[in-house]
Design a protein around this motif. Structure first.
Motif, mmCIF file in Angstrom:
data_model
loop_
_atom_site.group_PDB
_atom_site.id
_atom_site.type_symbol
_atom_site.label_atom_id
_atom_site.label_comp_id
_atom_site.label_asym_id
_atom_site.label_seq_id
_atom_site.Cartn_x
_atom_site.Cartn_y
_atom_site.Cartn_z
ATOM 1 N N GLY A 15 43.957 139.366 7.077
ATOM 2 C CA GLY A 15 42.772 138.697 7.582
ATOM 3 C C GLY A 15 41.617 138.673 6.603
ATOM 4 N N ARG A 66 44.035 127.758 4.223
ATOM 5 C CA ARG A 66 43.588 129.139 3.965
ATOM 6 C C ARG A 66 43.133 129.334 2.515
ATOM 7 N NH1 ARG A 66 47.103 133.213 4.214
ATOM 8 N NH2 ARG A 66 48.934 131.962 3.660
ATOM 9 N N ASN A 83 41.625 133.021 1.818
ATOM 10 C CA ASN A 83 41.084 133.524 3.081
ATOM 11 C C ASN A 83 42.214 133.752 4.073
ATOM 12 O OD1 ASN A 83 38.448 133.202 2.041
ATOM 13 N ND2 ASN A 83 38.363 131.080 2.782
ATOM 14 N N SER A 84 41.905 134.504 5.114
ATOM 15 C CA SER A 84 42.885 134.776 6.176
ATOM 16 C C SER A 84 44.221 135.232 5.592
ATOM 17 C CB SER A 84 43.094 133.526 7.040
ATOM 18 O OG SER A 84 41.879 133.100 7.611
ATOM 19 N N LYS A 86 47.608 137.087 4.626
ATOM 20 C CA LYS A 86 48.697 137.639 5.413
ATOM 21 C C LYS A 86 49.557 138.542 4.539
ATOM 22 C CE LYS A 86 48.999 133.251 7.949
ATOM 23 N NZ LYS A 86 49.890 132.124 8.347
#
Length: 117
Positions: A15, A66, A83-84, A86
């Motif tokens: 995240g 992302r 971003n974001s 995983k």
């Protein structure tokens, strides 16, 4: 002598965000496209994002929405805003510099990105 050096990798929680930078030095020619590739353990190298000299971009489906690639032509720099993140984004990320179809591309040494769950 052309050198391509990545920076900005590290350990981040799922995240979270990271921004990779790639600096090209010794450039005496027009750079065509710049790209970011990644290679996870036991897997092949895959292209993550590419940006052309005109500023057009393309992304792997797995990172669309992302990641954002950008470049600064005056500084011979390319960036990857991630971003974001995983856990499956964990890989060594490589910068790729393309001078044109008649030439071999240049690669950086890679920077490790580790995303913990």
């Amino acid at each position: 002598q052309v050198q391509v050096v990545e920076s900005g990798g590290g350990l981040v929680q799922a995240g979270g965000s990271l921004r990779l930078s790639c600096a090209a030095s010794g450039i005496t020619f027009r750079i065509d496209s710049l790209a970011w590739y990644r290679q996870a353990p036991g897997k092949g190298r895959e292209r993550v994002a590419i940006i052309t000299s005109a500023g057009s971009t393309d992304y792997a489906d797995s990172v669309k929405g992302r990641f954002t690639i950008s470049r600064d032509n005056a500084k011979n720099m390319v960036y990857l805003q991630m971003n974001s993140l995983k856990p499956e984004d964990t890989a060594v990320y490589y910068c790729y510099l393309n001078r044109g179809i008649a030439y071999n591309p240049y690669w950086g040494q890679g920077t490790q990105v580790t995303v913990s769950s």
